[in-house]
Scaffold this motif. Structure first.
Motif, PDB file in Angstrom:
ATOM      1  N   LEU A 213      -6.637  -2.451  -3.233  1.00  0.00           N
ATOM      2  CA  LEU A 213      -7.443  -2.501  -2.009  1.00  0.00           C
ATOM      3  C   LEU A 213      -8.368  -3.715  -1.953  1.00  0.00           C
ATOM      4  O   LEU A 213      -8.834  -4.089  -0.886  1.00  0.00           O
ATOM      5  CB  LEU A 213      -8.278  -1.219  -1.869  1.00  0.00           C
ATOM      6  CG  LEU A 213      -7.492   0.086  -1.707  1.00  0.00           C
ATOM      7  CD1 LEU A 213      -8.440   1.264  -1.612  1.00  0.00           C
ATOM      8  CD2 LEU A 213      -6.595   0.022  -0.483  1.00  0.00           C
ATOM      9  N   GLN A 255      -4.586  -9.866   2.916  1.00  0.00           N
ATOM     10  CA  GLN A 255      -4.818  -8.458   3.250  1.00  0.00           C
ATOM     11  C   GLN A 255      -6.054  -8.303   4.121  1.00  0.00           C
ATOM     12  O   GLN A 255      -7.026  -9.046   3.983  1.00  0.00           O
ATOM     13  CB  GLN A 255      -5.001  -7.633   1.959  1.00  0.00           C
ATOM     14  CG  GLN A 255      -5.243  -6.163   2.216  1.00  0.00           C
ATOM     15  CD  GLN A 255      -5.491  -5.353   0.949  1.00  0.00           C
ATOM     16  OE1 GLN A 255      -5.566  -4.143   0.985  1.00  0.00           O
ATOM     17  NE2 GLN A 255      -5.631  -6.003  -0.203  1.00  0.00           N
ATOM     18  N   GLN A 268      -7.774   4.961   3.515  1.00  0.00           N
ATOM     19  CA  GLN A 268      -7.132   4.458   2.299  1.00  0.00           C
ATOM     20  C   GLN A 268      -7.473   5.325   1.092  1.00  0.00           C
ATOM     21  O   GLN A 268      -6.601   5.644   0.273  1.00  0.00           O
ATOM     22  CB  GLN A 268      -7.552   3.005   2.052  1.00  0.00           C
ATOM     23  CG  GLN A 268      -6.936   2.025   3.033  1.00  0.00           C
ATOM     24  CD  GLN A 268      -7.448   0.619   2.823  1.00  0.00           C
ATOM     25  OE1 GLN A 268      -8.621   0.396   2.508  1.00  0.00           O
ATOM     26  NE2 GLN A 268      -6.566  -0.367   2.993  1.00  0.00           N
ATOM     27  N   CYS A 280      -2.051  -0.434   2.416  1.00  0.00           N
ATOM     28  CA  CYS A 280      -2.737  -1.704   2.658  1.00  0.00           C
ATOM     29  C   CYS A 280      -2.164  -2.363   3.914  1.00  0.00           C
ATOM     30  O   CYS A 280      -0.960  -2.284   4.162  1.00  0.00           O
ATOM     31  CB  CYS A 280      -2.544  -2.658   1.475  1.00  0.00           C
ATOM     32  SG  CYS A 280      -3.130  -2.018  -0.102  1.00  0.00           S
TER      33      CYS A 280
END
Length: 356
Positions: A213, A255, A268, A280
């Motif tokens: 993440l 990302q 998430q 993601c």
């Protein structure tokens, strides 16, 4: 005289044409090579993302067609073969040596750097850092022979550990096992470290979904400070710990990072808690052009450095004090490994590894 000039002109024309032909052939060959590299990477990315779900849907659909017998036979096989992944799977040297993995390696390119020898009389747990979006360096280096892991560490059998849920997916489970990939659960690791002889190396991406993440270009951070389960397993089996850092793993995808407290991060974390992975929102380049967005990762170098093993005693019932001691030693060794190699791979001397 005219004849002489004519033949000379013809000869020059033929020579010029041949030179043009060879230059075009070389150009085309170079382009074909690059496209093969892109295809080799994309097939793995799509396998990682959709192969398991797609094959599950196809199997269910097949039950409702005239080919239902095929589905029944595979399902029967699945029932009898269910526990094979927990015993190390069914690796195939043929699959690990596929030419497609060499194209995969050359696309980035990916390198495996050995710093110390590993004894075949010992077992090992490699801590792999960082996770990145998909752990592309971990896969290429330890689940294929593209970077010659078996030649660099002769007598060592690498097992890349990944989510156990992947092995409940038809066809995907066979694909993963053929590369020497196994479930990252206690039963599997206990079996490999106690009933599979010596010379086993289990590669655990310690940071897992939480680390993915925070994966983004330019960031060198690991989720490790409160991850101690792998140290406890090492102590219970007397398996040496090997810090491993992959420079460039975070560079291949961009990302969308959700801040703590945002709805995106909440979603998430819920996925991570109940399913085992965190979705993601990321992108790489397009299939046909590096100027467009797509699922193909950017071709940035990934260099995986395998550090010096930390000798671990065998303690059947390690105390928390034992675990904390060797965990601290591991963190120190990982930071030292990062600091010793960072400038070789384009990072400034002032770059600090962030340990969360």
């Amino acid at each position: 005289q005219d004849s002489t000039w004519g033949s000379t002109g013809t000869g020059s024309s033929i020579l010029s044409a041949l030179q043009d032909l060879f230059s075009i052939t070389w150009l085309n060959r170079s382009k074909v090579e690059k496209q093969l590299q892109v295809i080799s990477v994309l097939q793995w990315v799509l396998s990682f993302l959709v192969l398991g779900v797609a094959c599950s849907v196809i199997l269910m659909y097949t039950f409702c067609t005239d080919c239902w017998l095929i589905a029944v036979l595979y399902f029967t096989w699945l029932v009898f073969d269910w526990n094979t992944p927990k015993k190390g799977g069914r690796r195939s040297q043929w699959v690990r040596n596929w030419a497609v993995w060499r194209y995969f390696r050359d696309y980035f390119p990916i390198q495996l750097v050995k710093t110390h020898n590993l004894l075949t009389t010992r077992n090992y747990i490699f801590g792999y850092h960082p996770h990145g979006i998909m752990g592309l360096g971990a896969f290429c280096n330890f689940s294929t022979e593209a970077t010659e892991v078996s030649k660099k560490f002769p007598g060592i059998r690498p097992y890349l550990a990944t989510l156990a849920g992947n092995f409940r997916m038809p066809v995907l489970r066979e694909y993963l096992m053929s590369g020497g990939i196994c479930p990252v659960n206690r039963d599997t690791i206990d079996y490999l470290l106690s009933k599979n002889g010596s010379g086993n190396a289990i590669i655990i991406v310690v940071g897992g979904a939480a680390e993915s993440l925070s994966s983004m270009p330019g960031k060198n951070a690991v989720t490790l400070r409160n991850r101690k389960g792998f140290v406890k397993l090492a102590l219970r089996h007397g398996a040496d710990l090997v810090p491993t850092y992959s420079f460039g793993e975070n560079e291949v995808y961009k990302q969308v990072i959700f801040q703590e407290g945002s709805w995106g991060r909440w979603v998430q974390k819920k996925f991570q808690k109940y399913i085992g992975f965190a979705p993601c929102i990321f992108h790489g380049r397009g299939f046909f052009s590096s100027d467009t967005w797509g699922l193909v990762p950017y071709s940035k170098p990934i260099t995986t450095v395998v550090g010096e093993p930390i000798t671990i005693p065998k303690l059947e019932h390690p105390t928390q004090q034992d675990i904390d001691l060797y965990h601290a030693m591991y963190m120190e060794a990982l930071v030292k490994l990062f600091d010793n190699h960072k400038t070789k791979f384009g990072l400034p001397e002032t770059e600090v590894l962030e340990v969360n």
